[in-house]
Design a protein around this motif. Structure first.
Motif, PDB file in Angstrom:
ATOM      1  N   LYS A  70      -3.583   3.466  -0.389  1.00 16.95           N
ATOM      2  CA  LYS A  70      -4.023   2.692  -1.719  1.00 16.95           C
ATOM      3  C   LYS A  70      -3.126   1.633  -2.038  1.00 16.95           C
ATOM      4  CE  LYS A  70      -3.841   4.126  -6.728  1.00 16.95           C
ATOM      5  NZ  LYS A  70      -5.016   3.643  -7.060  1.00 16.95           N
ATOM      6  N   TYR A  71      -4.036   0.704  -2.354  1.00 18.35           N
ATOM      7  CA  TYR A  71      -3.207  -0.708  -2.830  1.00 18.35           C
ATOM      8  C   TYR A  71      -2.577  -0.378  -4.105  1.00 18.35           C
ATOM      9  CZ  TYR A  71      -2.168  -5.385  -3.933  1.00 18.35           C
ATOM     10  OH  TYR A  71      -1.442  -6.512  -4.575  1.00 18.35           O
ATOM     11  N   SER A  72      -1.423  -0.893  -4.317  1.00 17.90           N
ATOM     12  CA  SER A  72      -0.698  -0.567  -5.542  1.00 17.90           C
ATOM     13  C   SER A  72       0.603  -0.973  -5.563  1.00 17.90           C
ATOM     14  CB  SER A  72      -0.651   1.188  -5.931  1.00 17.90           C
ATOM     15  OG  SER A  72       0.173   1.277  -6.931  1.00 17.90           O
ATOM     16  N   THR A  73       0.835  -1.608  -6.780  1.00 17.85           N
ATOM     17  CA  THR A  73       2.383  -2.206  -6.966  1.00 17.85           C
ATOM     18  C   THR A  73       3.449  -1.284  -7.399  1.00 17.85           C
ATOM     19  OG1 THR A  73       1.544  -3.041  -9.368  1.00 17.85           O
ATOM     20  CG2 THR A  73       1.081  -4.692  -7.476  1.00 17.85           C
ATOM     21  N   PHE A  74       2.889  -0.057  -7.702  1.00 21.96           N
ATOM     22  CA  PHE A  74       3.849   0.758  -8.012  1.00 21.96           C
ATOM     23  C   PHE A  74       3.588   2.139  -7.213  1.00 21.96           C
ATOM     24  CE2 PHE A  74       1.284   3.650 -10.755  1.00 21.96           C
ATOM     25  CZ  PHE A  74       0.309   3.077 -10.909  1.00 21.96           C
ATOM     26  N   TYR A  75       4.557   3.203  -7.304  1.00 20.19           N
ATOM     27  CA  TYR A  75       4.311   4.410  -6.649  1.00 20.19           C
ATOM     28  C   TYR A  75       4.036   5.595  -7.612  1.00 20.19           C
ATOM     29  CZ  TYR A  75       5.161   8.327  -3.446  1.00 20.19           C
ATOM     30  OH  TYR A  75       5.089   9.644  -2.855  1.00 20.19           O
ATOM     31  N   ALA A  76       3.320   6.409  -7.277  1.00 12.77           N
ATOM     32  CA  ALA A  76       3.311   7.837  -8.069  1.00 12.77           C
ATOM     33  C   ALA A  76       2.629   8.735  -6.865  1.00 12.77           C
ATOM     34  CB  ALA A  76       2.452   7.779  -9.302  1.00 12.77           C
ATOM     35  N   TYR A 108       0.816  -1.105   0.118  1.00 15.83           N
ATOM     36  CA  TYR A 108      -0.087   0.139   0.149  1.00 15.83           C
ATOM     37  C   TYR A 108       0.877   1.250   0.146  1.00 15.83           C
ATOM     38  CZ  TYR A 108      -4.078  -2.899   0.936  1.00 15.83           C
ATOM     39  OH  TYR A 108      -5.191  -3.546   0.883  1.00 15.83           O
ATOM     40  N   VAL A 109       0.570   2.151  -0.803  1.00 22.74           N
ATOM     41  CA  VAL A 109       1.018   3.308  -0.580  1.00 22.74           C
ATOM     42  C   VAL A 109       0.087   4.401   0.311  1.00 22.74           C
ATOM     43  CG1 VAL A 109       1.012   5.805  -1.780  1.00 22.74           C
ATOM     44  CG2 VAL A 109       1.546   3.638  -3.220  1.00 22.74           C
ATOM     45  N   MET A 110       0.855   4.825   0.939  1.00 27.36           N
ATOM     46  CA  MET A 110       0.032   5.498   2.189  1.00 27.36           C
ATOM     47  C   MET A 110       0.360   7.081   2.358  1.00 27.36           C
ATOM     48  SD  MET A 110      -0.729   3.131   3.990  1.00 27.36           S
ATOM     49  CE  MET A 110      -1.385   3.714   5.492  1.00 27.36           C
ATOM     50  N   GLY A 111      -0.709   7.629   2.614  1.00 28.46           N
ATOM     51  CA  GLY A 111      -0.776   9.282   2.497  1.00 28.46           C
ATOM     52  C   GLY A 111      -1.378   9.758   3.725  1.00 28.46           C
ATOM     53  N   TRP A 112      -1.049  11.037   4.047  1.00 34.07           N
ATOM     54  CA  TRP A 112      -1.593  11.757   4.944  1.00 34.07           C
ATOM     55  C   TRP A 112      -2.389  13.121   4.083  1.00 34.07           C
ATOM     56  CZ3 TRP A 112      -2.295  10.815  10.112  1.00 34.07           C
ATOM     57  CH2 TRP A 112      -1.155   9.985  10.550  1.00 34.07           C
ATOM     58  N   PHE A 113      -3.382  13.355   4.732  1.00 38.89           N
ATOM     59  CA  PHE A 113      -4.061  14.549   4.271  1.00 38.89           C
ATOM     60  C   PHE A 113      -4.664  15.363   5.413  1.00 38.89           C
ATOM     61  CE2 PHE A 113      -5.117  13.764  -0.430  1.00 38.89           C
ATOM     62  CZ  PHE A 113      -4.335  12.442  -0.476  1.00 38.89           C
ATOM     63  N   ARG A 114      -5.125  16.530   5.310  1.00 40.21           N
ATOM     64  CA  ARG A 114      -5.584  17.299   6.240  1.00 40.21           C
ATOM     65  C   ARG A 114      -6.721  18.081   5.611  1.00 40.21           C
ATOM     66  NH1 ARG A 114      -0.486  21.372   7.445  1.00 40.21           N
ATOM     67  NH2 ARG A 114      -0.747  22.600   5.742  1.00 40.21           N
ATOM     68  N   GLN A 115      -7.624  18.637   6.683  1.00 41.16           N
ATOM     69  CA  GLN A 115      -8.717  19.379   6.408  1.00 41.16           C
ATOM     70  C   GLN A 115      -8.821  20.437   7.512  1.00 41.16           C
ATOM     71  OE1 GLN A 115     -12.638  17.528   5.507  1.00 41.16           O
ATOM     72  NE2 GLN A 115     -13.163  18.953   4.317  1.00 41.16           N
ATOM     73  N   ALA A 116      -8.710  21.703   7.395  1.00 39.48           N
ATOM     74  CA  ALA A 116      -8.926  22.624   8.287  1.00 39.48           C
ATOM     75  C   ALA A 116     -10.279  23.290   8.159  1.00 39.48           C
ATOM     76  CB  ALA A 116      -8.053  23.778   7.870  1.00 39.48           C
ATOM     77  N   PRO A 117     -10.954  23.849   9.148  1.00 35.92           N
ATOM     78  CA  PRO A 117     -12.204  24.182   9.187  1.00 35.92           C
ATOM     79  C   PRO A 117     -12.717  25.193   7.823  1.00 35.92           C
ATOM     80  CG  PRO A 117     -11.373  24.457  11.434  1.00 35.92           C
ATOM     81  CD  PRO A 117     -10.313  24.079  10.356  1.00 35.92           C
ATOM     82  N   GLY A 118     -13.595  25.087   7.350  1.00 39.45           N
ATOM     83  CA  GLY A 118     -14.030  25.681   6.296  1.00 39.45           C
ATOM     84  C   GLY A 118     -13.381  25.641   5.071  1.00 39.45           C
ATOM     85  N   LYS A 119     -12.265  24.429   5.027  1.00 37.79           N
ATOM     86  CA  LYS A 119     -11.257  24.187   3.645  1.00 37.79           C
ATOM     87  C   LYS A 119     -11.681  22.965   3.434  1.00 37.79           C
ATOM     88  CE  LYS A 119      -7.953  27.833   4.877  1.00 37.79           C
ATOM     89  NZ  LYS A 119      -6.621  27.957   4.952  1.00 37.79           N
ATOM     90  N   GLU A 120     -11.233  22.725   1.951  1.00 35.13           N
ATOM     91  CA  GLU A 120     -11.340  21.331   1.499  1.00 35.13           C
ATOM     92  C   GLU A 120     -10.200  20.483   1.994  1.00 35.13           C
ATOM     93  OE1 GLU A 120     -13.402  22.332  -3.008  1.00 35.13           O
ATOM     94  OE2 GLU A 120     -11.348  21.651  -2.733  1.00 35.13           O
ATOM     95  N   ARG A 121     -10.105  19.232   1.986  1.00 34.08           N
ATOM     96  CA  ARG A 121      -9.121  18.327   2.313  1.00 34.08           C
ATOM     97  C   ARG A 121      -7.890  18.414   1.439  1.00 34.08           C
ATOM     98  NH1 ARG A 121     -10.956  12.629   4.693  1.00 34.08           N
ATOM     99  NH2 ARG A 121     -12.108  12.405   2.577  1.00 34.08           N
TER     100      ARG A 121
END
Length: 126
Positions: free
Chosen positions: A99-105, A32-45
């Motif tokens: 994200k399950y993936s055999t490659f990274y982008a 799995y490709v691993m990611g971090w996202f964030r969402q502030a109040p009133g804003k999109e992730r």
């Protein structure tokens, strides 16, 4: 199926540090490709950081580059986000994604990721 559980959020003063953790259960972590996202109040992730399954390749948003560090422990299925020199504008709910993936982008959009945690709140006071 993959379940993700974040922890480590909290309240910190500007200039301080926090380390977020994301514990995964289910399939082999290295697939799995691993990611971090964030969402502030009133804003999109928004994208914060990602790492390939092997851990050899990373990508960071410009706003956190040089301050945040993503890492992973595949043996224990944990992904970390070390956050240093925190700023009030880093205040947000932080989400772990996989994200399950055999490659990274350098995927930076939510739609690319298949699994999400429930989020952990990070508040940086000035």
């Amino acid at each position: 199926q993959v379940q993700l559980v974040e922890s480590g959020g909290g309240l910190v003063q500007a200039g301080g540090s926090l380390r977020l953790s994301c514990a995964a259960s289910g399939r082999t972590a290295s697939g799995y490709v691993m990611g971090w996202f964030r969402q502030a109040p009133g804003k999109e992730r928004e994208f914060v950081a990602s790492m390939s399954g092997s851990g050899r390749t990373t990508d960071y948003a410009d706003s956190v580059k040089g301050r945040f560090l993503i890492s992973r422990d595949n043996a224990n299925k944990i992904v970390y986000l070390q956050m240093n020199s925190l700023k009030p504008e880093d205040t947000a709910v932080y989400y772990c994604a996989a994200k399950y993936s055999t490659f990274y982008a350098a995927w930076r959009t939510e739609e690319r990721y298949d699994y999400w945690g429930q989020g952990t709140q990070v508040t940086v006071s000035s």
